[in-house]
Motif scaffolding. Structure first.
Motif, short mmCIF file in Angstrom:
data_model
loop_
_atom_site.label_atom_id
_atom_site.label_comp_id
_atom_site.label_asym_id
_atom_site.label_seq_id
_atom_site.Cartn_x
_atom_site.Cartn_y
_atom_site.Cartn_z
N ASP A 1 10.26 -0.23 4.24
CA ASP A 1 9.61 0.73 5.15
C ASP A 1 8.31 0.15 5.69
N LYS A 2 7.52 -0.44 4.81
CA LYS A 2 6.25 -1.02 5.24
C LYS A 2 6.47 -2.20 6.18
N ARG A 3 7.49 -3.00 5.87
CA ARG A 3 7.80 -4.14 6.73
C ARG A 3 8.11 -3.68 8.16
N LEU A 4 8.76 -2.50 8.29
CA LEU A 4 9.11 -1.97 9.60
C LEU A 4 8.03 -1.08 10.20
N GLY A 5 6.93 -0.93 9.50
CA GLY A 5 5.83 -0.13 10.02
C GLY A 5 6.02 1.36 9.89
N ARG A 6 6.91 1.78 9.03
CA ARG A 6 7.10 3.22 8.82
C ARG A 6 5.89 3.80 8.08
N THR A 7 5.52 4.99 8.44
CA THR A 7 4.34 5.62 7.85
C THR A 7 4.71 6.94 7.20
N GLY A 8 3.74 7.52 6.53
CA GLY A 8 3.96 8.79 5.85
C GLY A 8 3.79 8.63 4.36
N HIS A 9 3.74 9.73 3.66
CA HIS A 9 3.57 9.72 2.21
C HIS A 9 4.01 11.08 1.67
N GLY A 10 3.95 11.21 0.36
CA GLY A 10 4.25 12.50 -0.25
C GLY A 10 5.70 12.93 -0.14
N ILE A 11 6.63 11.99 -0.28
CA ILE A 11 8.05 12.33 -0.32
C ILE A 11 8.45 12.54 -1.78
N TRP A 12 8.83 13.77 -2.08
CA TRP A 12 9.04 14.16 -3.47
C TRP A 12 10.41 14.81 -3.67
N LEU A 13 10.84 14.82 -4.92
CA LEU A 13 11.84 15.78 -5.38
C LEU A 13 11.04 16.98 -5.88
N HIS A 14 11.42 18.18 -5.50
CA HIS A 14 10.65 19.33 -5.99
C HIS A 14 11.47 20.62 -5.91
N GLY A 15 10.91 21.68 -6.50
CA GLY A 15 11.54 22.98 -6.49
C GLY A 15 11.20 23.75 -5.22
N VAL A 16 11.44 25.06 -5.27
CA VAL A 16 11.19 25.93 -4.11
C VAL A 16 10.31 27.09 -4.55
N GLY B 1 16.15 9.89 8.20
CA GLY B 1 15.71 8.69 8.90
C GLY B 1 14.24 8.72 9.24
N LYS B 2 13.40 8.94 8.24
CA LYS B 2 11.96 9.04 8.47
C LYS B 2 11.40 7.76 9.07
N GLN B 3 10.49 7.92 10.06
CA GLN B 3 9.86 6.78 10.71
C GLN B 3 8.33 6.86 10.67
N VAL B 4 7.79 8.05 10.93
CA VAL B 4 6.33 8.18 11.04
C VAL B 4 5.85 9.41 10.29
N GLU B 5 4.58 9.40 9.97
CA GLU B 5 3.91 10.52 9.32
C GLU B 5 4.15 11.80 10.12
N GLY B 6 4.59 12.84 9.43
CA GLY B 6 4.73 14.14 10.05
C GLY B 6 5.98 14.36 10.87
N ASP B 7 6.95 13.43 10.82
CA ASP B 7 8.14 13.62 11.66
C ASP B 7 9.16 14.57 11.03
N GLN B 8 8.86 15.08 9.84
CA GLN B 8 9.69 16.09 9.15
C GLN B 8 11.13 15.60 8.94
N ARG B 9 11.25 14.31 8.65
CA ARG B 9 12.54 13.72 8.33
C ARG B 9 12.52 13.15 6.91
N THR B 10 13.67 13.16 6.29
CA THR B 10 13.82 12.58 4.95
C THR B 10 14.16 11.10 5.08
N PRO B 11 13.48 10.22 4.35
CA PRO B 11 13.75 8.78 4.48
C PRO B 11 15.12 8.41 3.93
N LEU B 12 15.65 7.31 4.44
CA LEU B 12 16.88 6.73 3.93
C LEU B 12 16.54 5.40 3.28
N GLY B 13 17.09 5.15 2.10
CA GLY B 13 16.80 3.90 1.42
C GLY B 13 16.83 4.07 -0.08
#
Length: 424
Positions: free
Chosen positions: A239-254, A189-201
């Motif tokens: 997300d933009k309509r609701l004012g959610r911020t942040g970037h760099g949400i990726w699928l990636h390895g470890v 439920g990501k809302q803002v930059e740096g909140d360390q949450r994964t977005p839903l959508g």
């Protein structure tokens, strides 16, 4: 003595590896009863399968008192994946059980509590998947309509730390495989930059960043992403309509020095083991593949899924038909009073403008193609419809890639956002 030396070496190795583990949310995995191993046990038989199947089999064997089999499986797993922290934890447990019984995973480890809880949570998540695999006779409710161009869809069950791949079988989702996945440290439920949450959508894979490229552009930080990254289109239009911020949400390895991360350990991305990320990558079409992230997957039987599929398509076509027929009253009835246009107009102002435009038309034709419809789930479910729109009238011709976001308003689905599709 050789056997004891081997176990002591594994215990030391485990402690070193465990200290590198990242923190996640607290949870635990206990044994049904205190478990104990004995020095005189005969060598066991290793289970075969994927690393996940092997780790769950070892846990099950410990609970069943089959310590020899558990040890054999863990040994074989560590030979296959020497950086698997959870396997090191079980190895240490099995060694410790020769002296004292344990009532939970990691019961004898002297390591930070949050690191142990990370690994217990991973054990719990993986065990739940093996105990309750996806129902292959049912279909996932979020995948309502797949575009002919979308060969596959990635479906992420954030609550279960699971990623599913579904193929497009003539418009019907067909299960291919699924993998354990890591999500944000603080959940979903990501809302803002740096909140360390994964977005839903609903998002789309927008590019591929190979590891070699990341090494050049990111330096040492590239090590966090293992085999590479596949960026997603967060923030999307809603997300933009609701004012959610942040970037760099990726699928990636470890990182290469670990096999997998804890279920809640990323900064918001969806991370997989490197072998599994490469497996997922085979199903990704850059710019086309949807990534649908939901809090929990709703499963439907075949008839219920077809009913929802038809409801979604008929609702979209009702909007198209009202627009084409210049039926302004029914056309505007498709929109929520909470609707805000792409350029920021309230529903009332936008409705006046649309009524004026429609009044100036002698005729109109609206064709929709390449349609996809996905549902987001959660407390306020949405439909995300995307399509190629071909509009023509006596004074205008226009083609565009369009997206509509819908929410339920009482018993009807209503449009809450409309505009050009930013990705996908």
């Amino acid at each position: 003595m050789k056997s004891l030396s081997r176990w002591a070496k594994r215990l030391t190795s485990f402690t070193a590896v465990l200290l590198l583990a990242t923190a996640a949310q607290t949870n635990f995995a206990s044994f049904d009863a205190p478990a104990r191993a004995y020095l005189g046990e005969k060598p066991g038989r290793a289970r075969n399968g994927t690393p996940e199947q092997m780790i769950v089999a070892a846990i099950d064997d410990i609970r069943a008192g089959k310590m020899g089999d558990a040890r054999a499986t863990v040994d074989a797993l560590l030979d296959k994946q020497p950086n698997y922290r959870l396997a090191h934890l079980l190895s240490a447990d099995l060694y410790a059980m020769r002296a004292v019984p344990l009532d939970k995973i990691g019961g004898a480890a002297s390591a930070p509590a949050d690191r142990l809880e990370d690994l217990r949570r991973e054990a719990l998540v993986r065990s739940k998947r093996e105990a309750a695999p996806p129902p292959l006779d049912q279909l996932p409710a979020p995948l309502l309509v797949m575009s002919p161009k979308q060969k596959n869809v990635i479906l992420v069950d954030a609550g279960a730390s699971r990623i599913y791949i579904y193929a497009n079988n003539n418009g019907v989702p067909r299960y291919v495989t699924d993998f354990y996945a890591t999500i944000g440290k603080l959940g979903m439920g990501k809302q803002v930059e740096g909140d360390q949450r994964t977005p839903l959508g609903v998002y789309f894979v927008t590019s591929h960043m190979p590891r070699a490229q990341m090494d050049k552009t990111m330096g040492a930080q590239a090590a966090l992403y293992g085999v590479g990254a596949w960026p997603m289109s967060y923030p999307n239009e809603w997300d933009k309509r609701l004012g959610r911020t942040g970037h760099g949400i990726w699928l990636h390895g470890v990182p290469y020095d670990t096999y997998s991360r804890a279920p809640w350990a990323s900064n918001g991305c969806v991370a997989l083991t490197n072998p599994e990320m490469l497996a997922v990558a085979d199903y990704l079409q850059i710019g086309t593949t949807p990534v649908v992230i939901v809090p929990k997957i709703e499963w439907l039987n075949q008839d219920a899924w077809r009913a929802r599929n038809q409801e979604a398509q008929q609702t979209l076509d009702g909007w198209r038909s009202a627009w084409e027929n210049r039926d302004t009253r029914n056309y505007l009835a498709e929109y929520s009073r909470a609707f805000v246009s792409e350029d920021g107009q309230s529903f009332d102002k936008w409705a006046v403008q649309k009524a004026s435009v429609n009044a100036g038309k002698l005729w109109a034709k609206v064709k929709l193609g390449d349609i996809s419809i996905f549902a987001t789930g959660g407390d306020k479910p949405m439909w995300v419809t995307t399509f190629e729109q071909d509009y023509s009238s006596n004074n205008l011709n226009n083609r565009m890639r369009k997206r509509l976001y819908w929410q339920r308003d009482d018993a009807q689905w209503k449009i809450v956002w409309e505009g050009a599709a930013g990705a996908g």
